[in-house]
Write a protein that holds these residues in place. Structure first.
Motif, short mmCIF file in Angstrom:
data_model
loop_
_atom_site.label_atom_id
_atom_site.label_comp_id
_atom_site.label_asym_id
_atom_site.label_seq_id
_atom_site.Cartn_x
_atom_site.Cartn_y
_atom_site.Cartn_z
N PHE A 150 0.83 -1.22 0.00
CA PHE A 150 0.00 0.00 0.00
C PHE A 150 0.86 1.27 0.00
N ARG A 151 1.93 1.21 0.80
CA ARG A 151 2.86 2.35 0.90
C ARG A 151 3.43 2.77 -0.46
N ASN A 152 3.45 1.82 -1.40
CA ASN A 152 4.05 2.08 -2.71
C ASN A 152 3.06 2.64 -3.73
N LEU A 153 1.78 2.74 -3.35
CA LEU A 153 0.79 3.24 -4.31
C LEU A 153 1.04 4.72 -4.59
N ALA A 154 0.79 5.11 -5.83
CA ALA A 154 1.04 6.50 -6.23
C ALA A 154 0.00 7.45 -5.63
N ASN A 155 -1.15 6.90 -5.19
CA ASN A 155 -2.19 7.75 -4.60
C ASN A 155 -2.97 6.91 -3.56
N TYR A 156 -2.72 7.20 -2.28
CA TYR A 156 -3.33 6.36 -1.22
C TYR A 156 -4.85 6.48 -1.21
N GLU A 157 -5.36 7.70 -1.38
CA GLU A 157 -6.83 7.87 -1.33
C GLU A 157 -7.48 7.13 -2.48
N ALA A 158 -6.84 7.19 -3.66
CA ALA A 158 -7.39 6.47 -4.83
C ALA A 158 -7.37 4.96 -4.57
N GLY A 159 -6.33 4.48 -3.87
CA GLY A 159 -6.25 3.05 -3.54
C GLY A 159 -7.40 2.64 -2.63
N LEU A 160 -7.64 3.44 -1.59
CA LEU A 160 -8.73 3.11 -0.65
C LEU A 160 -10.08 3.17 -1.36
N LYS A 161 -10.23 4.13 -2.28
CA LYS A 161 -11.49 4.27 -3.02
C LYS A 161 -11.74 3.02 -3.88
N GLU A 162 -10.66 2.53 -4.49
CA GLU A 162 -10.78 1.34 -5.34
C GLU A 162 -11.09 0.09 -4.49
N PHE A 163 -10.50 0.01 -3.30
CA PHE A 163 -10.80 -1.11 -2.40
C PHE A 163 -12.28 -1.04 -1.97
N TYR A 164 -12.70 0.16 -1.66
CA TYR A 164 -14.11 0.34 -1.23
C TYR A 164 -15.05 -0.08 -2.36
N ARG A 165 -14.73 0.35 -3.59
CA ARG A 165 -15.58 0.03 -4.75
C ARG A 165 -15.73 -1.48 -4.92
N THR A 166 -14.63 -2.22 -4.79
CA THR A 166 -14.66 -3.65 -5.13
C THR A 166 -15.10 -4.54 -3.96
N LEU A 167 -15.11 -4.01 -2.74
CA LEU A 167 -15.57 -4.82 -1.60
C LEU A 167 -17.09 -4.86 -1.57
N LYS A 168 -17.63 -6.00 -1.17
CA LYS A 168 -19.08 -6.08 -0.92
C LYS A 168 -19.40 -5.27 0.33
N PRO A 169 -20.63 -4.77 0.46
CA PRO A 169 -21.03 -4.20 1.76
C PRO A 169 -20.76 -5.25 2.85
N GLY A 170 -20.12 -4.85 3.91
CA GLY A 170 -19.75 -5.81 4.97
C GLY A 170 -18.40 -6.47 4.72
N GLY A 171 -17.81 -6.22 3.53
CA GLY A 171 -16.50 -6.81 3.19
C GLY A 171 -15.39 -6.19 4.04
N GLN A 172 -14.31 -6.93 4.21
CA GLN A 172 -13.24 -6.49 5.12
C GLN A 172 -11.95 -6.16 4.38
N LEU A 173 -11.20 -5.23 4.97
CA LEU A 173 -9.93 -4.78 4.40
C LEU A 173 -8.82 -4.94 5.43
N GLY A 174 -7.67 -5.46 4.99
CA GLY A 174 -6.50 -5.56 5.87
C GLY A 174 -5.27 -5.05 5.15
#
Ligand SMILES: C[S@@+](CC[C@H](N)C(=O)[O-])C[C@H]1O[C@@H](n2cnc3c(N)ncnc32)[C@H](O)[C@@H]1O
Length: 264
Positions: free
Chosen positions: A152-176
């Protein structure tokens, strides 16, 4: 003066996000042949404990055979292997993604269907996908769990990374998100010397090149501290955002859940 949290990785010479992504991919492609050796030497194998501990945190999802799971920035696949240990026989394959073909190829040799684990009948395995974490080739709301270790530290844009994780997770899905951090106090000072002086020198010796292991301490130093990272996850819409320090805070696991706003 309070340090401004970085918005994304900026390896030396990179002027924008596109430049940063190319530089990071080329760097990992170039160190891929020595990556595992270096990692284990530099961390005295403590990294193995971190991957296992992070995997155990999500055991309840991993134990569900139908769960859709992505390990992004999987690199040479050691977190993926730790996740697979907790998957039941015949489970849906884990997706293991990375944008460095050289890292991914090495990972697939371990976790792929004919790799060191998958070759046994019915043994859980992972499918390698060449993918950019900022533009995942996956449908919205398709994943039960996204995990990532030291990527994650290597991503060119952290907020865009989190947004993409949010988009692809199901409601109730988990992130680590397992990442390095900089501990405070005396330990932090000693660790700083190891990280900024000893580690790049060993990296140079084993890899025969400069850039990558100079980049490591710089990228950790520029990464938002745990409080700021947790706030960023909350701003991205996640709930139950938390940071669990590992080994005196040298590393730690960020966890979060995409809220399930569905009517029951
Ligand atoms: C430090 S390695 C970590 C590999 C592995 N997860 C581990 O724990 O050893 C970081 C990995 O993230 C990958 N990476 C960095 N930025 C990425 C991006 N935007 N999309 C996909 N992979 C990325 C790199 O190619 C590299 O393999």
């Amino acid at each position: 003066m309070r340090k401004m949290p970085a918005t994304g990785a900026r390896p030396a010479g990179a002027v924008d996000e596109a430049d940063a992504a190319v530089a990071v991919r080329q760097m990992f492609d170039s160190i891929a042949p020595r990556y595992d050796l270096l990692n284990h030497v530099l961390s005295a194998n403590v990294d193995r404990l971190w991957w296992r501990r992070a995997a155990r945190r999500f055991a309840a999802v991993l134990e569900r055979p139908e769960a859709a799971i992505l390990d992004i920035c999987c690199g040479t696949g050691d977190l993926t292997m730790a996740l697979l240990k907790l998957r039941p026989h015949g489970a849906t394959p884990i997706l293991a993604g990375d944008f460095s073909p050289a890292m991914l190829r090495r990972g697939a040799e371990k976790f792929g269907p004919s790799g060191t684990r998958g070759s046994k009948e019915g043994a859980p395995y992972a499918v390698a996908i060449e993918a950019d974490a900022l533009h995942l080739p996956l449908r919205a709301e398709s994943l039960d769990l996204i995990v990532t270790a030291f990527g994650f530290r290597n991503l060119a844009n952290y907020e865009a990374g989190l947004k993409e994780f949010y988009r692809t997770l199901k409601p109730g899905g988990q992130l680590g998100i397992l990442e390095f951090s900089e501990p405070g106090g005396v330990l932090g000072k000693a660790y700083g010397v190891y990280f900024r002086r000893v580690l790049p020198a060993i990296g140079r010796m084993i890899c025969g090149r400069d850039g990558a292991y100079n980049y490591l301490p710089t990228s950790v130093g520029n990464f938002p501290p745990p409080g700021a990272m947790v706030e960023m996850m909350q701003r991205a819409g996640f709930e139950k955002c938390a940071w669990q320090p590992y080994t005196f805070g040298i590393a730690g696991l960020y966890s979060a859940t995409r809220p399930d706003l569905g009517v029951r």
